[in-house]
Design a protein around this motif. Structure first.
Motif, PDB file in Angstrom:
ATOM      1  N   LEU A  32       0.837  -1.209   0.000  1.00  0.00           N
ATOM      2  CA  LEU A  32       0.000   0.000   0.000  1.00  0.00           C
ATOM      3  C   LEU A  32       0.866   1.253   0.000  1.00  0.00           C
ATOM      4  CD1 LEU A  32      -3.027  -0.700   2.381  1.00  0.00           C
ATOM      5  CD2 LEU A  32      -3.085  -0.205  -0.066  1.00  0.00           C
ATOM      6  N   GLY A  33       1.959   1.215   0.728  1.00  0.00           N
ATOM      7  CA  GLY A  33       2.891   2.344   0.731  1.00  0.00           C
ATOM      8  C   GLY A  33       3.476   2.597  -0.650  1.00  0.00           C
ATOM      9  N   LYS A  34       3.831   1.521  -1.354  1.00  0.00           N
ATOM     10  CA  LYS A  34       4.356   1.664  -2.718  1.00  0.00           C
ATOM     11  C   LYS A  34       3.297   2.256  -3.640  1.00  0.00           C
ATOM     12  CE  LYS A  34       7.858  -1.899  -3.265  1.00  0.00           C
ATOM     13  NZ  LYS A  34       8.196  -3.132  -4.008  1.00  0.00           N
ATOM     14  N   LEU A  35       2.072   1.767  -3.520  1.00  0.00           N
ATOM     15  CA  LEU A  35       1.002   2.284  -4.368  1.00  0.00           C
ATOM     16  C   LEU A  35       0.743   3.762  -4.094  1.00  0.00           C
ATOM     17  CD1 LEU A  35      -1.467  -0.744  -4.320  1.00  0.00           C
ATOM     18  CD2 LEU A  35      -0.101   0.049  -6.256  1.00  0.00           C
ATOM     19  N   ASP A  36       0.825   4.165  -2.833  1.00  0.00           N
ATOM     20  CA  ASP A  36       0.674   5.588  -2.495  1.00  0.00           C
ATOM     21  C   ASP A  36       1.766   6.413  -3.176  1.00  0.00           C
ATOM     22  OD1 ASP A  36      -1.551   5.122  -0.909  1.00  0.00           O
ATOM     23  OD2 ASP A  36      -0.406   5.068   0.966  1.00  0.00           O
ATOM     24  N   LEU A  37       2.983   5.893  -3.180  1.00  0.00           N
ATOM     25  CA  LEU A  37       4.094   6.581  -3.837  1.00  0.00           C
ATOM     26  C   LEU A  37       3.853   6.673  -5.341  1.00  0.00           C
ATOM     27  CD1 LEU A  37       6.934   7.846  -3.633  1.00  0.00           C
ATOM     28  CD2 LEU A  37       7.851   5.543  -3.963  1.00  0.00           C
ATOM     29  N   TYR A  38       3.420   5.572  -5.952  1.00  0.00           N
ATOM     30  CA  TYR A  38       3.126   5.585  -7.393  1.00  0.00           C
ATOM     31  C   TYR A  38       2.047   6.610  -7.709  1.00  0.00           C
ATOM     32  CZ  TYR A  38       5.545   1.035  -7.542  1.00  0.00           C
ATOM     33  OH  TYR A  38       6.452   0.026  -7.438  1.00  0.00           O
ATOM     34  N   GLN A  39       1.045   6.675  -6.852  1.00  0.00           N
ATOM     35  CA  GLN A  39      -0.061   7.612  -7.058  1.00  0.00           C
ATOM     36  C   GLN A  39       0.450   9.054  -7.010  1.00  0.00           C
ATOM     37  OE1 GLN A  39      -3.062   8.174  -8.419  1.00  0.00           O
ATOM     38  NE2 GLN A  39      -4.014   6.641  -7.119  1.00  0.00           N
ATOM     39  N   THR A  40       1.332   9.330  -6.074  1.00  0.00           N
ATOM     40  CA  THR A  40       1.881  10.670  -5.907  1.00  0.00           C
ATOM     41  C   THR A  40       2.820  11.046  -7.046  1.00  0.00           C
ATOM     42  OG1 THR A  40       1.802  10.381  -3.515  1.00  0.00           O
ATOM     43  CG2 THR A  40       3.183  12.149  -4.328  1.00  0.00           C
ATOM     44  N   GLU A  41       3.650  10.112  -7.460  1.00  0.00           N
ATOM     45  CA  GLU A  41       4.682  10.396  -8.452  1.00  0.00           C
ATOM     46  C   GLU A  41       4.170  10.394  -9.890  1.00  0.00           C
ATOM     47  OE1 GLU A  41       7.901  11.268  -7.778  1.00  0.00           O
ATOM     48  OE2 GLU A  41       7.264  11.286  -5.682  1.00  0.00           O
ATOM     49  N   SER A  42       3.075   9.728 -10.155  1.00  0.00           N
ATOM     50  CA  SER A  42       2.597   9.604 -11.537  1.00  0.00           C
ATOM     51  C   SER A  42       1.856  10.857 -11.979  1.00  0.00           C
ATOM     52  CB  SER A  42       1.660   8.407 -11.660  1.00  0.00           C
ATOM     53  OG  SER A  42       1.128   8.357 -12.963  1.00  0.00           O
ATOM     54  N   SER A  43       2.084  11.215 -13.229  1.00  0.00           N
ATOM     55  CA  SER A  43       1.346  12.340 -13.800  1.00  0.00           C
ATOM     56  C   SER A  43       0.360  11.855 -14.857  1.00  0.00           C
ATOM     57  CB  SER A  43       2.314  13.352 -14.417  1.00  0.00           C
ATOM     58  OG  SER A  43       3.069  12.731 -15.434  1.00  0.00           O
TER      59      SER A  43
END
Length: 91
Positions: A22-33
């Motif tokens: 879940l932490g990784k997915l949160d990071l992907y969500q934040t970093e993706s444009s």
């Protein structure tokens, strides 16, 4: 509902793995444009959180009720148009 002790141990270990994911997915969500990538990550987060909730309910020894899953229509969730020019064209 009581689970065999081996199932409880496996599920407890499995839960910590999911928390990290879940932490990784949160990071992907934040970093993706990319909008379409954000949509896919959001769906994955929702499914994983549902999976975690069900596991926690199964681990609750005082829970005697059936555990129900939400009705998730992935066909509807994934129905969005792909951009004509995407980052995938450069692969």
């Amino acid at each position: 509902m009581l689970l065999p002790i081996i199932d409880v141990g496996l599920m407890n270990e499995h839960l910590s793995t999911h928390e990290g994911l879940l932490g990784k997915l949160d990071l992907y969500q934040t970093e993706s444009s990319a909008t379409y990538l954000k949509k896919i990550v959001t769906i994955q987060q929702t499914l994983l959180k549902t999976h975690i909730r069900v596991m926690l309910e199964l681990l609750n020894p005082s829970n005697e009720n059936w555990i129900e899953l939400p009705n998730i229509n992935l066909e509807e969730e994934l129905s969005f148009s792909w951009p004509i020019h995407s980052d995938f064209n450069t692969l």
